[in-house]
Design a protein around this motif. Structure first.
Motif, PDB file in Angstrom:
ATOM      1  N   PRO A 149       0.826  -1.214   0.000  1.00  0.00           N
ATOM      2  CA  PRO A 149       0.000   0.000   0.000  1.00  0.00           C
ATOM      3  C   PRO A 149       0.863   1.268   0.000  1.00  0.00           C
ATOM      4  CG  PRO A 149       0.061  -0.990   2.184  1.00  0.00           C
ATOM      5  CD  PRO A 149       0.786  -1.926   1.271  1.00  0.00           C
ATOM      6  N   TRP A 150       0.248   2.363  -0.440  1.00  0.00           N
ATOM      7  CA  TRP A 150       0.932   3.661  -0.448  1.00  0.00           C
ATOM      8  C   TRP A 150       1.105   4.161   0.980  1.00  0.00           C
ATOM      9  CZ3 TRP A 150       3.365   5.481  -4.500  1.00  0.00           C
ATOM     10  CH2 TRP A 150       2.939   5.154  -5.781  1.00  0.00           C
ATOM     11  N   SER A 151       2.207   4.841   1.230  1.00  0.00           N
ATOM     12  CA  SER A 151       2.422   5.504   2.528  1.00  0.00           C
ATOM     13  C   SER A 151       1.578   6.772   2.558  1.00  0.00           C
ATOM     14  CB  SER A 151       3.905   5.861   2.688  1.00  0.00           C
ATOM     15  OG  SER A 151       4.264   6.897   1.773  1.00  0.00           O
ATOM     16  N   GLU A 152       1.566   7.451   3.702  1.00  0.00           N
ATOM     17  CA  GLU A 152       0.904   8.763   3.800  1.00  0.00           C
ATOM     18  C   GLU A 152       1.733   9.760   2.991  1.00  0.00           C
ATOM     19  OE1 GLU A 152      -2.021   9.456   5.406  1.00  0.00           O
ATOM     20  OE2 GLU A 152      -2.120   7.275   5.708  1.00  0.00           O
ATOM     21  N   TRP A 153       1.103  10.848   2.562  1.00  0.00           N
ATOM     22  CA  TRP A 153       1.845  11.894   1.853  1.00  0.00           C
ATOM     23  C   TRP A 153       2.824  12.559   2.818  1.00  0.00           C
ATOM     24  CZ3 TRP A 153       1.950  12.329  -3.249  1.00  0.00           C
ATOM     25  CH2 TRP A 153       0.894  11.808  -3.994  1.00  0.00           C
ATOM     26  N   SER A 154       4.007  12.904   2.315  1.00  0.00           N
ATOM     27  CA  SER A 154       5.016  13.583   3.139  1.00  0.00           C
ATOM     28  C   SER A 154       4.582  15.030   3.369  1.00  0.00           C
ATOM     29  CB  SER A 154       6.373  13.574   2.432  1.00  0.00           C
ATOM     30  OG  SER A 154       6.328  14.420   1.289  1.00  0.00           O
ATOM     31  N   ALA A 155       5.315  15.724   4.197  1.00  0.00           N
ATOM     32  CA  ALA A 155       5.067  17.156   4.416  1.00  0.00           C
ATOM     33  C   ALA A 155       5.351  17.897   3.109  1.00  0.00           C
ATOM     34  CB  ALA A 155       5.979  17.674   5.521  1.00  0.00           C
ATOM     35  N   CYS A 207       7.374  29.723   0.759  1.00  0.00           N
ATOM     36  CA  CYS A 207       7.154  29.713  -0.691  1.00  0.00           C
ATOM     37  C   CYS A 207       5.691  29.369  -0.934  1.00  0.00           C
ATOM     38  CB  CYS A 207       8.079  28.669  -1.315  1.00  0.00           C
ATOM     39  SG  CYS A 207       8.116  28.716  -3.103  1.00  0.00           S
ATOM     40  N   LYS A 208       5.158  29.740  -2.108  1.00  0.00           N
ATOM     41  CA  LYS A 208       3.754  29.433  -2.408  1.00  0.00           C
ATOM     42  C   LYS A 208       3.528  27.944  -2.673  1.00  0.00           C
ATOM     43  CE  LYS A 208       1.141  33.229  -4.279  1.00  0.00           C
ATOM     44  NZ  LYS A 208       0.556  33.827  -5.442  1.00  0.00           N
ATOM     45  N   TRP A 209       4.383  27.353  -3.519  1.00  0.00           N
ATOM     46  CA  TRP A 209       4.162  25.968  -3.937  1.00  0.00           C
ATOM     47  C   TRP A 209       5.348  25.076  -3.574  1.00  0.00           C
ATOM     48  CZ3 TRP A 209      -0.580  24.735  -5.291  1.00  0.00           C
ATOM     49  CH2 TRP A 209      -1.409  25.729  -5.798  1.00  0.00           C
ATOM     50  N   GLY A 210       5.001  23.846  -3.237  1.00  0.00           N
ATOM     51  CA  GLY A 210       6.019  22.846  -2.927  1.00  0.00           C
ATOM     52  C   GLY A 210       5.603  21.498  -3.495  1.00  0.00           C
ATOM     53  N   VAL A 211       6.252  20.479  -3.015  1.00  0.00           N
ATOM     54  CA  VAL A 211       5.981  19.117  -3.497  1.00  0.00           C
ATOM     55  C   VAL A 211       5.841  18.193  -2.296  1.00  0.00           C
ATOM     56  CG1 VAL A 211       6.935  17.171  -4.798  1.00  0.00           C
ATOM     57  CG2 VAL A 211       7.264  19.483  -5.633  1.00  0.00           C
ATOM     58  N   GLU A 212       4.911  17.267  -2.385  1.00  0.00           N
ATOM     59  CA  GLU A 212       4.805  16.211  -1.380  1.00  0.00           C
ATOM     60  C   GLU A 212       4.895  14.861  -2.090  1.00  0.00           C
ATOM     61  OE1 GLU A 212       1.176  16.915   0.762  1.00  0.00           O
ATOM     62  OE2 GLU A 212      -0.072  16.637  -1.006  1.00  0.00           O
ATOM     63  N   PRO A 258       5.165  -1.341 -11.229  1.00  0.00           N
ATOM     64  CA  PRO A 258       4.560  -0.040 -11.508  1.00  0.00           C
ATOM     65  C   PRO A 258       5.261   1.007 -10.634  1.00  0.00           C
ATOM     66  CG  PRO A 258       3.144  -1.343 -10.089  1.00  0.00           C
ATOM     67  CD  PRO A 258       4.298  -2.233 -10.490  1.00  0.00           C
ATOM     68  N   ALA A 259       4.810   2.249 -10.715  1.00  0.00           N
ATOM     69  CA  ALA A 259       5.443   3.342  -9.968  1.00  0.00           C
ATOM     70  C   ALA A 259       5.495   3.024  -8.472  1.00  0.00           C
ATOM     71  CB  ALA A 259       4.688   4.637 -10.198  1.00  0.00           C
ATOM     72  N   LEU A 260       6.654   3.257  -7.872  1.00  0.00           N
ATOM     73  CA  LEU A 260       6.831   3.024  -6.443  1.00  0.00           C
ATOM     74  C   LEU A 260       6.920   4.334  -5.675  1.00  0.00           C
ATOM     75  CD1 LEU A 260       9.400   0.102  -6.631  1.00  0.00           C
ATOM     76  CD2 LEU A 260       6.931  -0.032  -6.345  1.00  0.00           C
ATOM     77  N   GLN A 261       6.884   5.470  -6.404  1.00  0.00           N
ATOM     78  CA  GLN A 261       6.918   6.780  -5.769  1.00  0.00           C
ATOM     79  C   GLN A 261       6.038   7.721  -6.581  1.00  0.00           C
ATOM     80  OE1 GLN A 261      10.816   8.452  -5.261  1.00  0.00           O
ATOM     81  NE2 GLN A 261      10.037  10.423  -4.588  1.00  0.00           N
ATOM     82  N   GLU A 262       5.268   8.543  -5.881  1.00  0.00           N
ATOM     83  CA  GLU A 262       4.439   9.552  -6.539  1.00  0.00           C
ATOM     84  C   GLU A 262       4.737  10.903  -5.913  1.00  0.00           C
ATOM     85  OE1 GLU A 262       0.356   7.391  -8.012  1.00  0.00           O
ATOM     86  OE2 GLU A 262       0.314   8.356  -6.060  1.00  0.00           O
ATOM     87  N   MET A 263       4.651  11.940  -6.739  1.00  0.00           N
ATOM     88  CA  MET A 263       4.853  13.311  -6.260  1.00  0.00           C
ATOM     89  C   MET A 263       3.679  14.149  -6.745  1.00  0.00           C
ATOM     90  SD  MET A 263       8.856  13.653  -7.251  1.00  0.00           S
ATOM     91  CE  MET A 263       9.415  14.873  -6.109  1.00  0.00           C
ATOM     92  N   ARG A 264       3.316  15.126  -5.940  1.00  0.00           N
ATOM     93  CA  ARG A 264       2.267  16.055  -6.376  1.00  0.00           C
ATOM     94  C   ARG A 264       2.572  17.444  -5.825  1.00  0.00           C
ATOM     95  NH1 ARG A 264      -2.996  14.030  -2.866  1.00  0.00           N
ATOM     96  NH2 ARG A 264      -2.261  14.794  -0.836  1.00  0.00           N
TER      97      ARG A 264
END
Length: 166
Positions: A108-114, A124-129, A147-153
Motif C-alpha cells: 500500500p501507499w504511505s501517507e503523503w510527506s510534508a 514559498c507558495k508551492w512545494g511538493v509532497e 509499476p510506480a513506487l513513488q508519486e509526487m504532487r
C-alpha cells in the motif's frame, strides 16, 4: 574426430575434446563426433567420453542440464528453466525474449510527506509532497517489472516561516 567406429553405427569413441552425439532412426542407432551439441542437447564431459545428452522436455531448444531449459522452442515461454505454452499466474510474457517475468505486486501507499520546497516546509507558495510504496524482496531480486513506487504532487505551502525565515 572418431577414435573408434562401427561400420553400421558410425562413431563409438571420439577424441577427448569432442562430444559423442548418438541418435536413433527406427531401431538403428548412429554416432557422430561433434564440437558442440545440436539444439535440444547439452554437452556432458566425462572421464572416458564426452556425450551430447538430450534435453528432457521436447519443447526445449537448448538446455543447461537434462531438466533445466535455457531457451524454448517457438510458441513456448521460458520460466525458471521450464517451457510453458502460457506464462504461469503472477508472471507476464516478454515478447522479445519469450520469457515469463515475475509481476511486481507493491504494497500500500504511505501517507503523503510534508509539503516542502528545496528542503523547507515554509516560505514559498508551492512545494511538493511525495508518497512511496514497498515491494517484497523476492520480486525485487527476480527483476520483476514494477509499476510506480513513488508519486509526487504539487502542494500549497505555508507562506511565512516562524521567526521570519524565508
Amino acid at each position: 574426430g572418431c577414435v573408434l567406429c562401427s561400420e553400421d553405427n558410425g562413431c563409438i569413441t571420439c577424441h577427448h575434446r569432442l562430444f559423442l552425439l548418438i541418435w536413433r532412426d527406427g531401431i538403428r542407432q548412429y554416432g557422430m563426433c561433434v564440437h558442440t551439441c545440436p539444439p535440444g542437447y547439452f554437452g556432458v564431459r566425462g572421464l572416458e567420453v564426452n556425450r551430447c545428452t538430450k534435453c528432457r522436455s521436447p519443447s526445449c531448444e537448448s538446455c543447461f542440464s537434462r531438466d533445466f531449459c535455457m531457451k524454448c522452442k517457438e510458441k513456448f515461454y521460458l520460466h525458471k528453466g521450464q517451457c510453458f505454452r502460457q506464462c504461469p499466474p503472477s508472471t507476464t510474457a516478454l515478447p522479445g525474449t519469450r520469457e515469463c517475468q515475475e509481476m511486481c505486486e507493491p504494497g500500500p501507499w504511505s501517507e503523503w510527506s510534508a509539503c516542502t520546497h528545496e528542503g523547507r516546509t515554509c516560505g514559498c507558495k508551492w512545494g511538493v509532497e511525495t508518497r512511496v510504496r514497498e515491494v517484497s524482496g523476492a520480486a525485487r531480486e527476480e527483476g520483476a517489472a514494477c509499476p510506480a513506487l513513488q508519486e509526487m504532487r504539487k502542494c500549497r505551502m505555508r507562506k511565512h516561516c516562524p521567526g521570519g525565515e524565508h
